[in-house]
Design a protein around this motif. Structure first.
Motif, PDB file in Angstrom:
ATOM      1  N   GLY A  41       0.622  -1.196   0.100  1.00  0.00           N
ATOM      2  CA  GLY A  41       0.322   0.027   0.294  1.00  0.00           C
ATOM      3  C   GLY A  41       0.717   1.202  -0.730  1.00  0.00           C
ATOM      4  O   GLY A  41       2.277   1.273   0.528  1.00  0.00           O
ATOM      5  N   THR A  42       0.093   2.066  -0.732  1.00  0.00           N
ATOM      6  CA  THR A  42       0.919   3.901  -1.154  1.00  0.00           C
ATOM      7  C   THR A  42       0.664   5.164  -0.318  1.00  0.00           C
ATOM      8  O   THR A  42       1.206   6.446  -0.113  1.00  0.00           O
ATOM      9  N   ARG A  43      -1.082   4.401  -0.216  1.00  0.00           N
ATOM     10  CA  ARG A  43      -1.915   5.688   0.140  1.00  0.00           C
ATOM     11  C   ARG A  43      -2.424   4.566   1.411  1.00  0.00           C
ATOM     12  O   ARG A  43      -3.808   3.063   1.391  1.00  0.00           O
ATOM     13  N   LEU A  44      -2.386   4.995   2.350  1.00  0.00           N
ATOM     14  CA  LEU A  44      -2.962   4.500   4.068  1.00  0.00           C
ATOM     15  C   LEU A  44      -3.875   5.508   4.691  1.00  0.00           C
ATOM     16  O   LEU A  44      -3.201   5.974   4.757  1.00  0.00           O
ATOM     17  N   ASN A 178       6.721   6.470  12.768  1.00  0.00           N
ATOM     18  CA  ASN A 178       8.123   6.174  12.683  1.00  0.00           C
ATOM     19  C   ASN A 178       7.909   5.028  11.514  1.00  0.00           C
ATOM     20  O   ASN A 178       9.113   4.956  10.478  1.00  0.00           O
ATOM     21  N   LEU A 179       6.404   4.558  11.264  1.00  0.00           N
ATOM     22  CA  LEU A 179       7.123   4.051  10.215  1.00  0.00           C
ATOM     23  C   LEU A 179       6.644   4.269   8.821  1.00  0.00           C
ATOM     24  O   LEU A 179       7.046   4.540   7.735  1.00  0.00           O
ATOM     25  N   ALA A 180       6.144   6.115   8.997  1.00  0.00           N
ATOM     26  CA  ALA A 180       6.101   7.027   7.959  1.00  0.00           C
ATOM     27  C   ALA A 180       7.637   7.087   7.798  1.00  0.00           C
ATOM     28  O   ALA A 180       7.929   7.985   6.353  1.00  0.00           O
ATOM     29  N   LEU A 181       8.707   7.178   8.277  1.00  0.00           N
ATOM     30  CA  LEU A 181      10.061   7.566   7.995  1.00  0.00           C
ATOM     31  C   LEU A 181      10.765   6.269   8.423  1.00  0.00           C
ATOM     32  O   LEU A 181      11.331   6.670   6.351  1.00  0.00           O
ATOM     33  N   CYS A 182      10.352   5.895   8.032  1.00  0.00           N
ATOM     34  CA  CYS A 182      10.707   4.074   7.376  1.00  0.00           C
ATOM     35  C   CYS A 182      10.677   4.386   5.508  1.00  0.00           C
ATOM     36  O   CYS A 182      10.748   2.749   5.310  1.00  0.00           O
ATOM     37  N   HIS A 183       9.089   3.919   5.508  1.00  0.00           N
ATOM     38  CA  HIS A 183       8.062   4.131   4.458  1.00  0.00           C
ATOM     39  C   HIS A 183       7.864   5.353   3.809  1.00  0.00           C
ATOM     40  O   HIS A 183       6.895   5.980   3.579  1.00  0.00           O
ATOM     41  N   PRO A 184       8.794   6.719   3.594  1.00  0.00           N
ATOM     42  CA  PRO A 184       8.732   7.958   2.869  1.00  0.00           C
ATOM     43  C   PRO A 184       7.976   8.156   1.520  1.00  0.00           C
ATOM     44  O   PRO A 184       7.468   8.996   1.524  1.00  0.00           O
ATOM     45  N   GLN A 185       7.498   7.405   1.534  1.00  0.00           N
ATOM     46  CA  GLN A 185       7.194   6.753  -0.734  1.00  0.00           C
ATOM     47  C   GLN A 185       5.430   7.197  -0.131  1.00  0.00           C
ATOM     48  O   GLN A 185       4.405   6.717  -1.176  1.00  0.00           O
ATOM     49  N   ILE A 186       5.186   6.917   1.260  1.00  0.00           N
ATOM     50  CA  ILE A 186       3.763   6.212   1.354  1.00  0.00           C
ATOM     51  C   ILE A 186       3.034   7.789   2.089  1.00  0.00           C
ATOM     52  O   ILE A 186       3.605   8.382   2.367  1.00  0.00           O
ATOM     53  N   PHE A 201       2.313  13.872   4.037  1.00  0.00           N
ATOM     54  CA  PHE A 201       2.798  13.753   2.756  1.00  0.00           C
ATOM     55  C   PHE A 201       4.105  12.962   2.060  1.00  0.00           C
ATOM     56  O   PHE A 201       5.164  12.614   3.033  1.00  0.00           O
ATOM     57  N   PRO A 202       3.754  11.939   0.990  1.00  0.00           N
ATOM     58  CA  PRO A 202       4.533  11.215   0.819  1.00  0.00           C
ATOM     59  C   PRO A 202       6.338  12.051   0.904  1.00  0.00           C
ATOM     60  O   PRO A 202       6.164  13.190   0.150  1.00  0.00           O
ATOM     61  N   GLY A 203       7.268  11.581   0.327  1.00  0.00           N
ATOM     62  CA  GLY A 203       8.620  11.959  -0.224  1.00  0.00           C
ATOM     63  C   GLY A 203       9.441  10.794  -0.822  1.00  0.00           C
ATOM     64  O   GLY A 203       9.405   9.768  -0.596  1.00  0.00           O
ATOM     65  N   ALA A 204      10.452  11.774  -1.195  1.00  0.00           N
ATOM     66  CA  ALA A 204      11.520  10.950  -2.452  1.00  0.00           C
ATOM     67  C   ALA A 204      12.290  10.142  -0.899  1.00  0.00           C
ATOM     68  O   ALA A 204      12.510   9.254  -1.223  1.00  0.00           O
ATOM     69  N   THR A 205      12.758  10.936   0.264  1.00  0.00           N
ATOM     70  CA  THR A 205      13.442  10.146   0.926  1.00  0.00           C
ATOM     71  C   THR A 205      13.258  10.804   1.920  1.00  0.00           C
ATOM     72  O   THR A 205      12.043  11.390   2.282  1.00  0.00           O
ATOM     73  N   VAL A 206      13.178  10.016   3.238  1.00  0.00           N
ATOM     74  CA  VAL A 206      13.762  10.217   4.865  1.00  0.00           C
ATOM     75  C   VAL A 206      12.974  12.336   5.137  1.00  0.00           C
ATOM     76  O   VAL A 206      12.506  12.844   6.052  1.00  0.00           O
ATOM     77  N   ALA A 262      16.385   2.173  12.409  1.00  0.00           N
ATOM     78  CA  ALA A 262      15.626   1.524  11.900  1.00  0.00           C
ATOM     79  C   ALA A 262      16.090   0.514  11.037  1.00  0.00           C
ATOM     80  O   ALA A 262      16.927  -0.133  10.120  1.00  0.00           O
ATOM     81  N   VAL A 263      15.122  -0.947  11.112  1.00  0.00           N
ATOM     82  CA  VAL A 263      16.597  -2.363  10.255  1.00  0.00           C
ATOM     83  C   VAL A 263      15.246  -2.566   8.947  1.00  0.00           C
ATOM     84  O   VAL A 263      14.038  -3.445   9.779  1.00  0.00           O
ATOM     85  N   ASN A 264      15.627  -2.787   8.013  1.00  0.00           N
ATOM     86  CA  ASN A 264      14.301  -3.164   7.133  1.00  0.00           C
ATOM     87  C   ASN A 264      13.031  -2.738   6.888  1.00  0.00           C
ATOM     88  O   ASN A 264      12.438  -3.949   7.093  1.00  0.00           O
ATOM     89  N   GLY A 265      12.957  -1.566   7.489  1.00  0.00           N
ATOM     90  CA  GLY A 265      11.316  -0.725   7.243  1.00  0.00           C
ATOM     91  C   GLY A 265      11.025  -1.469   8.187  1.00  0.00           C
ATOM     92  O   GLY A 265      10.118  -1.187   8.630  1.00  0.00           O
ATOM     93  N   ARG A 266      11.702  -1.734   9.939  1.00  0.00           N
ATOM     94  CA  ARG A 266      11.030  -1.998  11.000  1.00  0.00           C
ATOM     95  C   ARG A 266      12.021  -1.031  11.588  1.00  0.00           C
ATOM     96  O   ARG A 266      12.941  -0.923  11.974  1.00  0.00           O
ATOM     97  N   PHE A 267      11.151  -0.434  12.678  1.00  0.00           N
ATOM     98  CA  PHE A 267      11.740   0.823  13.411  1.00  0.00           C
ATOM     99  C   PHE A 267      12.267  -0.036  15.275  1.00  0.00           C
ATOM    100  O   PHE A 267      11.543  -1.045  15.166  1.00  0.00           O
ATOM    101  N   ILE A 268      13.596   0.002  15.398  1.00  0.00           N
ATOM    102  CA  ILE A 268      13.975  -0.407  16.458  1.00  0.00           C
ATOM    103  C   ILE A 268      14.853  -0.239  17.705  1.00  0.00           C
ATOM    104  O   ILE A 268      15.265   1.644  17.283  1.00  0.00           O
ATOM    105  N   ARG A 269      14.940  -0.521  18.792  1.00  0.00           N
ATOM    106  CA  ARG A 269      15.846  -0.450  19.973  1.00  0.00           C
ATOM    107  C   ARG A 269      16.915  -0.829  19.865  1.00  0.00           C
ATOM    108  O   ARG A 269      17.406  -2.382  19.922  1.00  0.00           O
ATOM    109  N   SER A 270      18.457  -0.192  19.780  1.00  0.00           N
ATOM    110  CA  SER A 270      19.309  -0.972  19.487  1.00  0.00           C
ATOM    111  C   SER A 270      20.288   0.068  20.727  1.00  0.00           C
ATOM    112  O   SER A 270      20.735   0.937  19.771  1.00  0.00           O
ATOM    113  N   PRO A 271      20.799   0.173  21.314  1.00  0.00           N
ATOM    114  CA  PRO A 271      21.220   0.859  22.356  1.00  0.00           C
ATOM    115  C   PRO A 271      23.031   0.657  21.185  1.00  0.00           C
ATOM    116  O   PRO A 271      23.283   1.877  21.279  1.00  0.00           O
ATOM    117  N   GLN A 272      23.586   0.208  21.468  1.00  0.00           N
ATOM    118  CA  GLN A 272      24.218   0.415  20.985  1.00  0.00           C
ATOM    119  C   GLN A 272      24.286   1.407  19.688  1.00  0.00           C
ATOM    120  O   GLN A 272      25.626   1.684  19.306  1.00  0.00           O
TER     121      GLN A 272
END
Ligand SMILES: [Zn+2]
Length: 561
Positions: A41-44, A178-186, A201-206, A262-272
């Motif tokens: 989906g690109t329009r949610l 957070n999902l919008a940051l990972c998927h700026p095209q939506i 609004f969608p963008g070419a990049t984040v 984010a890793v592979n489109g998913r927002f994560i917590r990684s202290p390192q």
């Protein structure tokens, strides 16, 4: 037709961390929205009715056909995983496949969906076991609309334990952002009780997304960089690192609230990884300020173990040190001076103008002239700056192709010297030694800790035999050593040494001296701020000047245009 959604074998079910996490409105939103993104989906459109415990998500992705609709809410159904092998290839978001079944158990679930291959769609209602109980043909656009109503209606006790509505809505907003940051095209529309709550609004990049969340941040305050990386293990597919950073001379945060990973489109917590980001901004920001940075890694799924945390927000990354180094390099590269900061649209307009002139003269091959944006990107650090004059014995006026800058001479020099000291914190012997008296034990220890050679020289006296090379010839070197003895780590000692050694404001400089300073400064690793985090230059770009002088007001004849 073979169903694309299948039942999972038990061993796969066991691998996937048990316990679907449907415990709030926000978790319903996350599951439904992730499914919609997985469906392409690109329009949610998300509609929330918090008081009715109802959530509806509509997407324009690949819809489901009737066979899939019959299966999709059954226990342990997913279209994404068929065997335990597949678990390691996961790149989609809602991979656990349990969500729809859990939602059927906890609410009144209805799905309308139309596959793009079909003329019409279907509307299905499910019972608590995820079995279809009503179905009818319905006229909808290709895509899927999932409605979850009367959530926790059968177990009202689940509603009582939840935080107040306002906090739940805040959680929803964070999940969407957070999902919008990972998927700026939506393109997103979020409704609350039939009223539009917010849009993204969608963008070419984040880079186009972040300013929509932080109202005081302008797109030109951000730098975006995307790099392809070959992993150490060549069996893995190439990876991608994307970073969007707030340029340290233009924005930073009071709290550590905008270091996001984010890793592979998913927002994560990684202290390192968060730590890696923060330390990459060391000595570029003011004291107690934090960077703004969004990092998105796209990796071969085999390099990730997602199962560390059932809510999918914590992961284990193989070759962590390798990635930390690459991330550090990518941020360092984004911190360098780049002509792209001067505004893409301005550059494009300029190129457009050049092309027009070239066309009229007929002397250039048009096709050859059009340079893609990527070529401009490669010029990081290569902006040609020409020293023009000195103002107030303090500022260097420098011109470049797109405008002019005022550069503060002292801190520009301080940045050069600081980086020089970072690369080589060198000491030379002083003969005869510098003799100091009345030092406390902690001062003596401090001086030794940052690398100076110091020894007792009789009653309450100390001899300093080596000092930082940069300070050796200075008449104020005793003051300098005393300053260093008051504490701080090596980095701080280097900052203090650089500051003391840098050209003072109030010093008259010749044009060649200024030019030499500019040339060294623009090649530093972080030319934007001094080690205390102060901005080094003020820029007056041609586009802004032209706007200010109303050069677009063409009245009658040319006014020097
Ligand atoms: Zn200074």
């Amino acid at each position: 037709m073979k169903p694309t959604i299948q039942h999972l074998p038990p061993e796969v079910i066991n691998i996937i961390a048990a316990g679907e996490v449907i415990d709030s409105l926000a978790s319903v939103v996350r599951e439904l929205v992730e499914n919609a993104i997985d469906a392409g989906g690109t329009r949610l459109t998300l509609s929330l009715f918090p008081d009715l415990w109802r959530v509806r998500v509509a997407d324009n992705g690949r819809g489901m056909d009737l066979t899939n609709l019959h299966f999709c809410a059954k226990p342990h159904s997913t279209s994404k995983i068929h065997t335990s092998e597949d678990l390691w290839k996961i790149t989609s978001l809602g991979f656990r496949g349990e969500a729809l079944h859990s939602l059927a158990q906890l609410s009144e679930l209805e799905i309308c969906s139309r596959s793009p291959l079909e003329e019409a769609g279907w509307r299905i209602k499910y019972d608590r076991d995820g079995k279809p109980i009503e179905e009818e043909i319905t006229a909808i656009a290709p895509g899927t609309i999932v409605t979850v109503a009367n959530l926790f209606g059968s177990i009202p006790v689940r509603r009582q334990g939840l935080p107040p509505k306002s906090q739940q809505l805040k959680e929803v907003q964070e999940i969407i952002q957070n999902l919008a940051l990972c998927h700026p095209q939506i393109a997103w529309q979020i409704w609350q009780d039939e009223t539009l709550w917010f849009r993204i609004f969608p963008g070419a990049t984040v880079r186009e997304i972040i300013p929509q969340f932080l109202k005081r941040i302008h797109i030109s305050d951000l730098q975006y960089l995307s790099k392809e990386i070959s992993p150490e293990n060549t069996a893995f597919s190439p990876a991608k690192i994307e970073v969007a950073i707030g340029l340290p001379d233009r924005c930073h945060r009071r709290r550590l609230d905008w270091v996001k990973v984010a890793v592979n489109g998913r927002f994560i917590r990684s202290p390192q990884l968060e730590q890696t980001i923060v330390s990459s901004f060391s000595k570029t920001l003011p004291r107690d300020r934090y960077p703004l940075c969004f990092l998105h890694l796209t990796l071969d799924p085999r390099q990730i173990d997602w199962n560390r945390h059932p809510a999918k927000t914590e992961i284990y990354l193989h070759d962590l040190d390798f990635w930390r180094e690459r991330i550090g390099e990518a941020i360092a590269e984004s911190l360098r001076m780049s002509p792209t900061d001067l505004g893409t649209t301005a550059n494009n307009r300029r190129i457009g103008k050049l092309l027009k002139v070239a066309e009229e003269k007929g002397s250039y091959n048009l096709a050859r002239q059009i340079e893609p944006q990527a070529n401009i990107k490669n010029e990081i650090g290569l902006l040609a700056l020409r020293a023009v004059a000195q103002v107030n014995k303090m500022y260097i006026v420098a011109e470049h192709e797109h405008g002019l800058w005022l550069v503060e001479q002292h801190i520009a020099h301080e940045r050069i010297l600081y980086e020089q000291l970072q690369d080589a914190w060198e000491f030379i012997s002083v003969e005869p030694p510098i003799v100091l008296s009345q030092l406390t034990t902690s001062q003596v220890e401090q001086v030794r800790r940052i690398g100076l050679e110091i020894e007792s020289f009789g009653e309450d006296m100390w001899a300093i035999r080596t000092i930082p090379e940069m300070l050796a010839e200075r008449s104020d070197r005793v003051d300098a050593i005393l300053e260093l003895s008051w504490g701080g780590d090596i980095r701080e000692a280097q900052v203090a040494t650089a500051c003391r050694s840098a050209i003072r404001n109030g010093t008259i400089l010749s044009v060649p001296e200024m030019q030499a300073l500019l040339d060294r400064w623009k090649n530093t690793r972080n030319p934007r701020t001094c080690p205390h985090g102060r901005p080094i230059y003020l820029s007056l770009e041609e586009t802004a000047l032209s706007r200010f002088f109303r050069r677009h007001w063409v009245i009658g004849k040319s006014h020097g245009i």
